[in-house]
Design an enzyme around this catalytic site. Structure first.
Site, short mmCIF file in Angstrom:
data_model
loop_
_atom_site.label_atom_id
_atom_site.label_comp_id
_atom_site.label_asym_id
_atom_site.label_seq_id
_atom_site.Cartn_x
_atom_site.Cartn_y
_atom_site.Cartn_z
CG ASP A 40 41.93 12.95 0.56
OD1 ASP A 40 41.17 13.21 -0.39
OD2 ASP A 40 43.06 13.45 0.69
CB CYS A 75 -0.92 0.01 1.22
SG CYS A 75 -2.08 -1.36 1.25
CG ASP A 110 44.89 9.65 -3.42
OD1 ASP A 110 45.67 9.86 -4.35
OD2 ASP A 110 44.83 10.35 -2.39
CG ASP A 157 41.24 11.89 -4.05
OD1 ASP A 157 42.19 12.21 -4.75
OD2 ASP A 157 41.34 11.49 -2.89
#
Length: 751
Positions: A635, A15, A446, A639
């Protein structure tokens, strides 16, 4: 314009889906998102319609539409909690609701001077007491189980004595609300909801003389619905408890006096007091006291954190001992705990492929099964003349025509997965990202701040005829006045310098190093250029890192190597990822090749790309995307382009970092890479359990449908295929949190 409403009395997930679909068809609504798990409805009204739909009018319109789909639904406005104050509880009062003036709701005085409770006048009149008792019982949760028990007793007696009247009374007791709702929906032209289908199925059973089975189907349907509701609500509470970091109050110091208020009422710059055992309500800085904080609800890290003068502290942490005073640095709306809660709540609105499939499937499943029921009742009966058998078979179709087992259990499974991830300090911003983790075969890291700490540290001391400690002490004294990160790392490695240790005339030569004149001595600390400048005969070192050569009066004394430190768990975390099925691990960095290759080899990286510019990182990531599904781990600060381009972007160290939360799909609240393998394991467990639910629910329903056509299945089996399967699927979903069978039984009992 965005509005958020709370939903009450919504117990049917299917519903809920219908309400969401219906609202999204309204011309004035831009988007409607109904979160069944959190009982929250988010409405985005079109800008051009906003002035025509103020909040109260919108609430009434939504409630009217929702009531047409499931009777009794209440849509409540979310109060602006920034205006709510909470006063300390009275010692002689057990009520936990108090207004801002300190009065409680348990006892107030009415306009006639009589004592009242919860705003209602108390009276000793026997009739009023009886009326209130009856009204309270009819509105209480005890009514439904009481009627169920009465119906079961009447069913047993009626079946044994073959008394139809008792069976009809039992049916009325247990199914009156289902029949009433079915009649109302029929008038509105809504004939594919569960109430209508269950009513038609049971009345048809009466029509062909199957009185006991008709009553039994309704009884077990209501039992299943009751237990399923209990299980869903209990599951939701347990998941919310797992993520419960919201503080309930704050002790703020105003005009020299302590006031207990809601965290939303505290302003930036005010002073709050936090006692032992209490949650920090807001972010801030400690200005008085010392304690240890439990941050496990934020980060998953069990090790306590020391909080002392000047320490930054985060809301949601628990004060383990002592009393601290904190100067508030952000409003509650912008605090760490508020952002985390918002992220978790919004996560359920980003549906996985499995959830989207089930939503679409549910729209077609019921009409198709009902159509098959009608064909089964009519076509074979006309051919064979055996109306009794084929009508009975069609009833079985009607009983199992609701897709609730799938509509409830699949979202609940993903919701539990998000809750389980939060328990280990990982915030997943949507079910779609949790599901996508199962497809990842390549992880790209990284380097700086991810595999390494992103901090310089002394990694090696190489001397020429003097003790290492002596060389480090001399270098620290030379570097004491410099603000260069390398200089600071050397001073930090030595320890706190005394004033008398800081020496002489200081001169910093840019790009070379430092020269200090101490009496007749000349002290040097710097790179190869400084050594060449002063014609020092030194030994060039090959160790990875930045080299600080030290000389005194023209004599070379040794070299201190400063390098970015590898995180303690990086190697083990990467090994854990590979053991979990990750085929390739790549590292991207702007660092020198020799540094990058050394770190890559040390931690177990398969491929290293070094000396990259930011745009080069995107290029390398796109190369990886051509060969598989890729998660990027960074981090979250420098990035953003790479995080956005990856199939799944994972940001490190999300506590207190807005950039990390905004840029990524998944946020690790600590700097520990091992959390990635943990959340991938949770994603696999979630997918496994969700798949089990889909296969189990569909499999049982298909088998019972076939058995019904063959004349083998009966209505008892059909009701199991409906509510029984739903209940088992809900119990199975909560296993995502790692709960056992005993827990599942407590769930059903609601304890």
């Amino acid at each position: 314009m965005k509005y958020i409403f709370r939903i009450e009395n919504l117990d049917c997930a299917n519903c809920g889906n219908k309400i969401e679909v219906r609202l999204n068809k309204e011309p004035y609504i831009k988007e409607a998102i109904l979160n069944f798990m959190l009982k929250k409805l988010t409405i985005h009204v079109k800008e051009e319609e906003a002035e025509h739909y103020p909040e109260e009018k919108l609430r009434k319109e939504i409630e009217k539409l929702a009531d047409e789909i499931e009777k009794g639904i209440k849509i409540l406005s979310v109060v602006d909690e920034e205006e709510v104050y909470i006063a300390p509880p009275h010692e002689d009062c057990h009520c936990d609701v108090h207004d801002h003036e300190g009065s409680c709701e348990c006892h107030t005085h009415n306009s006639e001077g009589g004592l009242s409770r919860n705003g209602q006048k108390l009276t000793s009149a026997p009739k009023a007491k009886r009326d209130n008792a009856i009204k309270n019982f009819l509105e209480s949760e005890k009514l439904e189980p009481t009627l169920l028990i009465v119906s079961i007793i009447l069913l047993a007696i009626g079946a044994v004595l073959d008394q139809s009247i008792l069976l009809i009374i039992a049916y009325i007791c247990v199914g009156y609300d289902v029949v009433i709702n079915a009649a109302k929906n029929f008038v509105k032209g809504k004939m594919l909801d569960e109430n209508f289908l269950m009513t038609i199925a049971t009345i048809a059973a009466f029509a062909i003389g199957e009185y006991p089975e008709a009553v039994a189907v309704m009884v077990f349907y209501k039992i299943g619905e009751y237990l399923q509701g209990k299980a869903v609500n209990y599951s939701r509470k347990e998941i919310e408890k797992a993520m419960d970091i919201r503080p309930s109050f704050a002790r703020v110091i105003r005009n020299g006096k302590e006031q207990v208020v809601s965290p939303e009422a505290v302003l930036k710059g005010e002073i709050i007091e936090v006692r032992a055992g209490e949650k920090l309500p807001l972010d801030g800085v400690v200005i008085e006291g010392t304690s240890t904080l439990d941050t496990s609800m934020l980060t998953g890290e069990a090790l306590p954190v020391v909080a002392q003068l000047g320490s930054k502290v985060l809301s949601g942490s628990i004060n383990k001992e002592g009393v601290i005073k904190v100067e508030v640095t952000t409003s509650f709306k912008n605090s760490t705990v508020s952002k985390i809660l918002e992220l978790i709540e919004n996560a359920s609105s980003k549906k996985s492929k499995s959830e989207n499939f089930i939503t679409k499937f549910a729209r077609w499943y019921t009409p198709i099964v009902v159509g098959l029921a009608i064909l089964t009742a009519i076509v074979p009966s006309l051919i064979t003349g055996n109306w009794q058998h084929w009508v009975y078979s069609s009833i079985i179709f009607l009983v199992i025509s609701c897709p609730c087992a799938l509509v409830v259990s699949v979202p609940l499974g993903f919701f539990a997965g998000i809750g389980a991830a939060a328990q280990v300090g990982v915030l997943v911003k949507g079910s779609n990202y949790l599901e996508e983790l199962n497809t990842i075969d390549t992880v790209v890291f990284d380097k700086t701040g991810t595999i390494t700490k992103g901090e310089f540290g002394v990694s090696q001391i190489i001397t020429q005829g003097m003790a290492k400690e002596e060389l480090l002490a001399l270098a620290a004294r030379i570097e004491a006045k410099s603000n260069h990160p390398i200089a600071k790392s050397i001073v930090s490695a030595y320890g706190k310098l005394k004033d008398e240790e800081i020496i002489g005339e200081y001169k910093e030569i840019s790009g070379e190093g430092i020269v200090v004149n101490q009496g007749d001595s000349v002290l040097l600390a710097g790179n190869e250029k400084l050594m060449a400048h002063y014609q020092i005969d030194y030994k060039q070192e090959e160790e990875i890192g930045s080299h600080v050569y030290v000389a005194r009066d023209g004599q070379y004394l040794g070299c201190i190597v400063v390098a970015d430190q590898i995180k303690a768990d990086s190697k083990a975390a990467i090994a854990k990822l590979k053991a979990g099925g990750i085929k390739k691990v790549i590292m991207l960095t702007g660092d020198k090749k020799e540094n990058a290759y050394k770190i890559g080899n040390e931690v177990g990286i398969d491929t290293v790309h070094a000396e990259l510019l930011p745009q080069d990182k995107v290029t390398k990531l796109e190369e990886a995307l051509k060969n598989g599904k890729v998660a990027f781990v960074g981090d979250g600060i420098n990035d953003a382009p790479v995080l956005a381009r990856a199939d799944v972007g994972i940001a490190m160290g999300g506590v207190g970092s807005d950039a990390a939360i905004e840029a990524s799909d998944i946020v690790l609240m600590t700097d520990e890479l091992s959390s990635i393998a943990d959340v991938m394991s949770i994603a696999k467990r979630t997918r496994k359990i969700v798949t089990q639910n889909i296969v189990f629910a569909l499999g049982v329903k298909v088998i019972v449908l076939v058995l019904g056509i063959l004349g083998i299945a009966n209505m008892w089996l059909a009701i199991f295929a409906d509510v029984g399967v739903s209940l088992l699927a809900v119990i199975n979903s909560i296993r995502v949190l790692g709960k056992n069978v005993g827990y599942a039984l407590r769930m059903v009992r609601g304890k």
